[in-house]
Every structure is written in C-alpha cells, then in structure tokens.
Design a protein around this motif. Structure first.
Motif, PDB file in Angstrom:
ATOM      1  N   ASP A 235       0.759  -1.063  -0.034  1.00 22.90           N
ATOM      2  CA  ASP A 235       0.022  -0.140   0.064  1.00 22.90           C
ATOM      3  C   ASP A 235       0.830   1.180   0.015  1.00 22.90           C
ATOM      4  O   ASP A 235       0.402   2.393  -0.621  1.00 22.90           O
ATOM      5  N   ALA A 236       2.020   1.008   0.486  1.00 20.88           N
ATOM      6  CA  ALA A 236       3.110   2.507   0.792  1.00 20.88           C
ATOM      7  C   ALA A 236       4.210   1.656   0.944  1.00 20.88           C
ATOM      8  O   ALA A 236       4.690   0.506   1.348  1.00 20.88           O
ATOM      9  N   VAL A 250       6.582   6.653  -0.461  1.00 21.14           N
ATOM     10  CA  VAL A 250       6.063   6.417  -2.137  1.00 21.14           C
ATOM     11  C   VAL A 250       4.843   5.508  -1.804  1.00 21.14           C
ATOM     12  O   VAL A 250       4.622   4.780  -0.922  1.00 21.14           O
ATOM     13  N   ASP A 251       3.884   5.931  -2.895  1.00 17.33           N
ATOM     14  CA  ASP A 251       2.481   5.392  -2.791  1.00 17.33           C
ATOM     15  C   ASP A 251       2.654   4.146  -3.440  1.00 17.33           C
ATOM     16  O   ASP A 251       3.649   3.607  -4.047  1.00 17.33           O
ATOM     17  N   ALA A 252       1.384   3.479  -3.617  1.00 19.06           N
ATOM     18  CA  ALA A 252       1.306   1.927  -4.151  1.00 19.06           C
ATOM     19  C   ALA A 252       1.668   1.959  -5.584  1.00 19.06           C
ATOM     20  O   ALA A 252       1.896   0.981  -5.982  1.00 19.06           O
ATOM     21  N   ARG A 253       1.704   3.063  -6.256  1.00 19.53           N
ATOM     22  CA  ARG A 253       2.031   3.402  -7.623  1.00 19.53           C
ATOM     23  C   ARG A 253       3.593   3.343  -7.817  1.00 19.53           C
ATOM     24  O   ARG A 253       4.065   3.412  -8.972  1.00 19.53           O
ATOM     25  N   GLY A 254       4.269   3.623  -6.565  1.00 22.93           N
ATOM     26  CA  GLY A 254       5.755   3.887  -6.629  1.00 22.93           C
ATOM     27  C   GLY A 254       6.047   5.428  -6.850  1.00 22.93           C
ATOM     28  O   GLY A 254       7.248   5.656  -7.168  1.00 22.93           O
ATOM     29  N   GLU A 255       5.098   6.219  -6.666  1.00 21.21           N
ATOM     30  CA  GLU A 255       5.171   7.746  -6.942  1.00 21.21           C
ATOM     31  C   GLU A 255       5.750   8.344  -5.637  1.00 21.21           C
ATOM     32  O   GLU A 255       5.125   8.042  -4.369  1.00 21.21           O
ATOM     33  N   LEU A 256       6.595   9.094  -5.685  1.00 20.77           N
ATOM     34  CA  LEU A 256       7.419   9.816  -4.392  1.00 20.77           C
ATOM     35  C   LEU A 256       6.144  10.725  -3.901  1.00 20.77           C
ATOM     36  O   LEU A 256       5.704  11.441  -4.283  1.00 20.77           O
ATOM     37  N   VAL A 257       6.331  10.780  -2.493  1.00 21.87           N
ATOM     38  CA  VAL A 257       5.515  11.619  -1.682  1.00 21.87           C
ATOM     39  C   VAL A 257       6.497  12.386  -0.854  1.00 21.87           C
ATOM     40  O   VAL A 257       7.019  11.854   0.010  1.00 21.87           O
ATOM     41  N   ASP A 258       6.668  13.631  -1.024  1.00 17.26           N
ATOM     42  CA  ASP A 258       7.851  14.453  -0.491  1.00 17.26           C
ATOM     43  C   ASP A 258       7.303  14.913   0.919  1.00 17.26           C
ATOM     44  O   ASP A 258       6.293  14.818   1.108  1.00 17.26           O
ATOM     45  N   GLY A 259       8.237  15.528   1.398  1.00 19.73           N
ATOM     46  CA  GLY A 259       8.042  16.185   2.712  1.00 19.73           C
ATOM     47  C   GLY A 259       6.890  17.313   2.712  1.00 19.73           C
ATOM     48  O   GLY A 259       6.100  17.366   3.822  1.00 19.73           O
ATOM     49  N   LEU A 349       1.513   9.675   9.236  1.00 22.92           N
ATOM     50  CA  LEU A 349       1.259   9.577   7.873  1.00 22.92           C
ATOM     51  C   LEU A 349       0.435   8.260   7.566  1.00 22.92           C
ATOM     52  O   LEU A 349      -0.589   8.207   6.934  1.00 22.92           O
ATOM     53  N   LEU A 350       0.889   7.167   7.826  1.00 21.32           N
ATOM     54  CA  LEU A 350       0.243   5.918   7.720  1.00 21.32           C
ATOM     55  C   LEU A 350      -1.134   5.850   8.499  1.00 21.32           C
ATOM     56  O   LEU A 350      -2.002   5.293   8.001  1.00 21.32           O
ATOM     57  N   LEU A 356      -8.466   7.188   7.166  1.00 24.14           N
ATOM     58  CA  LEU A 356      -9.660   7.556   5.929  1.00 24.14           C
ATOM     59  C   LEU A 356      -9.783   6.493   4.996  1.00 24.14           C
ATOM     60  O   LEU A 356     -10.778   6.445   4.384  1.00 24.14           O
ATOM     61  N   GLY A 357      -9.115   5.313   5.114  1.00 24.62           N
ATOM     62  CA  GLY A 357      -9.458   4.018   4.380  1.00 24.62           C
ATOM     63  C   GLY A 357      -9.281   4.524   2.783  1.00 24.62           C
ATOM     64  O   GLY A 357      -9.895   3.700   1.843  1.00 24.62           O
ATOM     65  N   ARG A 358      -8.403   5.111   2.404  1.00 25.59           N
ATOM     66  CA  ARG A 358      -8.176   5.663   0.761  1.00 25.59           C
ATOM     67  C   ARG A 358      -6.735   5.509   0.688  1.00 25.59           C
ATOM     68  O   ARG A 358      -5.713   5.345   1.581  1.00 25.59           O
ATOM     69  N   PRO A 359      -6.130   5.199  -0.575  1.00 26.79           N
ATOM     70  CA  PRO A 359      -4.945   4.919  -0.823  1.00 26.79           C
ATOM     71  C   PRO A 359      -4.073   6.290  -0.679  1.00 26.79           C
ATOM     72  O   PRO A 359      -4.519   7.515  -0.756  1.00 26.79           O
ATOM     73  N   LEU A 360      -2.619   6.025  -0.301  1.00 29.74           N
ATOM     74  CA  LEU A 360      -1.682   7.025  -0.154  1.00 29.74           C
ATOM     75  C   LEU A 360      -1.908   8.265  -0.964  1.00 29.74           C
ATOM     76  O   LEU A 360      -1.884   9.585  -0.906  1.00 29.74           O
TER      77      LEU A 360
END
Length: 448
Positions: A235-236, A250-259, A349-350, A356-360
């Motif tokens: 999931d993350a 990073v989210d489930a798609r491998g995309e960076l989530v920065d500060g 964060l997690l 929320l039960g939603r993807p990162l």
C-alpha cells in the motif's frame, strides 16, 4: 577560521575534520559551559550518548563518553539509536545533556557531533559559540568519586518504540508497508514500531555493517523502495535517512510523496482533530508553492523560515506552533517530539491513510506540487544577488509573468560562490524558461 558549529552540529570527514581529539574536547567544553550556566546545579550531571551505525561512530562515541566522564558527568551509553530517539531519552530520563554521533544523510566517510540540552532541545547558537570558545582550556580535573560513571543501556530502543507507538492516532491494521531503513540507526526501531502499530511490514536496508549507511538506500535514494513497493504490491513505502530524523514515502504506484505533501496531510489531520496549534504550519522558503496554496484553501496559515530545521524549530517554539518541517521530509511534531523524527512521521502519515481508508496517492493529493526548477549559477558575487538593480528588475519581471500561481527565489549558497535560482510555475516548460532566463541575468550581472 569559520565557525566550528554548522546548522546541525559539527560535521565533516571523520578522523580528519571530526577527530577523536575534537570529540573529547567538545564534550569536556560542553560539560563546563552547561555546568557554569547552572544546568547541573544541585545534582550530579547526567548525559545520554548514542550514535548511528557508521564505523567511525564507534571511536567517536568512545571519545565523547570519555570526555564527559572525565569532566564529572555520568553517562548513559545507549549505543545505536536514531537521533530523535536520543532526544526523547534525554527528555524522558531527565538527563542534562544528550550527544549524538551521526552525519545524518551524508555518506559513510563523514560523521558529526550534535548536542541536546535538557528537555531534548538543540543548543542555541550562543551556547555552541561558548563551547567552541572554551575548547582545550586549562581546567581542574575531578578525581575519585567525582569522576563520571559510564553505564551501557540497552533498553533505550524499547522505550523509544513504546513512545512512538503510543503517539499514533490510529492503528495501521490491514496496511502493507515497505520500510527502507538506509542501513542506519532505525534498522530495528522503524520496522518494530510499524509492526506494533499493526502494519504488515517488509524491510529494506536493515543490515548495517558500519560501512553501508545511506549507500544506495534510504530517503536520498528512493529507487529501491519504489521497486520493492511495486514488487510486493504494498500500500505504501517509507524511507528514513541514516539517523532517521527524516522520512519520505512512496505510494502504491511507486510515486514519491515528499516532505511538503507529508506536512500537508499531517496539517489537515491535526486541524480536523483541533490539534494544529493556531491553525499554522511552519515550513521553509523552499517548500513548494503547491503546499502553501493547498493550506490556504484549507484555512491553514503557512509561516515560512530560512532553510534549515533549526530555523523551523525556532519559529515553532517562538510562536507556540505544533507542526513544521522541510521538503526533505524532516518533519517536527512538537506535541510528541522535540526534533525531526522520521519514524514518528511515518506512523502518523500511515495512520491517516488507515483512518481515511483511502490510498496514499489520494490522501497525498491534497497538495498538488507545482513544477519546480532549480538552477545553480557558479562563479558569481553572491553577496550582491539581493541588491543588484539589474537582477532585482529581472526577478520582478519574472514574478509579474508568473502571477499568483508561481514564484521566484534567489538563494546565495552558504559555502560556495554561487547563487541558486528556483522557479515554480503552473507548467514545467514555463518554470524552466523563466529559470534559465534569470540564471543568464545572474551570470552576466554578477560575474566574478
């Protein structure tokens, strides 16, 4: 000669710039300065000392312990533990001083020495200056029962994990998470805290050997984390640096989530619970304009500071604010910690994702990062960057062109003869074009 202390303690090439002799002398001077200031009044002084896993930390830590004990300070040696873990133990045990041997996200040949005062706070500039001024001064050495005693303490990691897990506002049950520990100080603490909070954890970078910290892994090298998240169908993913004072995701798609995105998520979560002091988020001038616009829309005011976590902390403490940080993932949550804490950040964060039960990716979309371009202009007179009329006119023209959905920032380097030109815009090609144009003006007008 420049100031020995930088924005985050003393740092440099271990055994060349940061030597055992310097570590010992700094520790003695720190004990003298704090003692003379009344920090030890009425009791026998105590210190907590810890380090990250890099090999040079072994002899540097031994030197710090020796210096403190020789100056009459009792030492609790907690071994390898994240920097925020040391800060927490200083607070929790009522110690007078904390010392961390770490160069954070720097490569293994570097190391550093960082001090915490009573309460787990970094030393103010004037105290660091006083320590530097008293290096190697003659002093009356204690003898007999007056010398400090040294006690190895293996319980610090457990106590720190318990503190982290207790702070989480929501369980992580059902979340599959990959954790990259950078072969650093959080190699056990990070995965353990997330598991105890309920997450199903896959671990990377948790085999420190003293020579591999930050080597191709961790928050400065997110590639392996992306690959592991995708391979595991997680999931993350979260990544720490060597001393675990910062966290990127990073989210489930491998995309960076920065500060910036992490701070945006946490700010909204705290505001929703009525726990965001003053409805204010503290960030540096390098934070993306997208964060500021998103917070404005949500009714959160962003106070901006100079670049550096110490400036963020100063603004937070002066204003009584509870949340702040940097784009790098160095996030400070003052309700739970006195400094940036990567594992704490990951937990919160997690927890928001689980709550929320939603993807990162969806949760982090509250902050839409605007395209940001940074161009370094070398061999220029950086001191004139803010006052040169031609440069100021070019900046004003660029700001008028970008309007309210873009911005320009010129930052002289603190260590090199160069100026950093940063431009944000709603479109990447516009940001690049404006940055290149401004860089050309700076190069022409400020050439050495």
């Amino acid at each position: 000669m420049g100031r020995l202390f930088g924005t985050d303690g003393v740092r440099g090439l271990a055994n060349v710039d940061v030597t055992a002799e310097l570590a010992l002398d700094l520790s003695v001077a720190a004990a003298h300065v704090l003692g003379d200031a009344g920090a030890f009044a009425g009791h026998r002084p105590r210190a907590v000392v810890g380090r990250d896993p890099r090999a040079s930390g072994e002899f540097l830590s031994a030197a710090v312990v020796a210096g403190l004990a020789s100056a009459g300070v009792d030492v609790q040696d907690v071994g390898v533990l994240p920097t925020p873990g040391i800060a927490h133990l200083v607070t929790a045990t009522g110690a007078d001083l904390g010392v961390v041997l770490s160069a954070s996200h720097n490569p293994v040949p570097d190391n550093g020495i960082k001090f915490f005062a009573r309460g787990g706070h970094k030393l103010p500039d004037e105290v660091e200056d006083a320590i530097e001024a008293r290096l190697r001064e003659p002093w009356q050495r204690p003898t007999g029962a007056a010398v400090g005693r040294v006690r190895p303490d293996g319980s610090g990691a457990q106590r720190y994990v318990e503190h982290l897990v207790a702070s989480a506002p929501h369980r992580l049950d059902g979340l599959r998470v990959v954790v990259d520990c950078a072969h650093g100080a959080a190699w056990w603490v990070g995965p353990e805290a997330l598991r105890r909070a309920g997450a199903d954890v896959t671990v990377l970078g948790a085999e420190p050997d003293g020579l591999n910290t930050n080597d191709g892994v961790g928050s400065t090298h997110p590639g392996p984390l992306r690959e592991a998240v995708l391979a595991a169908g997680a999931d993350a993913g979260v990544a720490f640096d060597g001393d675990a004072d910062r966290c990127l995701a990073v989210d489930a798609r491998g995309e960076l989530v920065d500060g910036d995105q992490v701070m945006g998520v946490l700010a909204l979560a705290l505001k929703e619970r009525g726990a965001l002091a003053g409805d204010v988020l503290v960030a540096t001038v390098m934070s993306n304009l997208g964060l500021i616009l998103a917070m404005r829309e949500a009714g959160v005011r962003v106070v901006q500071t100079a670049v550096g976590d110490r400036y963020v902390l100063e603004a937070m403490r002066e204003g009584g604010y509870s949340l702040g940080g940097e784009q790098s993932g160095h996030v400070v949550m003052l309700d739970h910690q006195t400094t940036g804490d990567g594992v704490l950040t990951a937990l919160h964060l997690l927890a928001r994702v689980a709550e929320l039960g939603r993807p990162l990716a969806e949760v982090a979309s509250v902050v839409r990062r605007l395209p940001q371009v940074l161009v370094n202009v070398p061999d220029v007179d950086k001191a004139r960057a803010s006052s040169h009329e031609g440069v100021r006119a070019a900046v004003a023209q660029a700001e008028a062109e970008l309007g309210t959905t873009g911005r320009v920032l010129l930052r002289p380097s603190g260590t090199e003869p160069l100026v950093r030109v940063m431009v944000e815009a709603s479109a990447a090609d516009q940001a690049q074009a404006v940055a290149d144009r401004l860089a050309a003006v700076v190069a022409a007008e400020l050439a050495l």
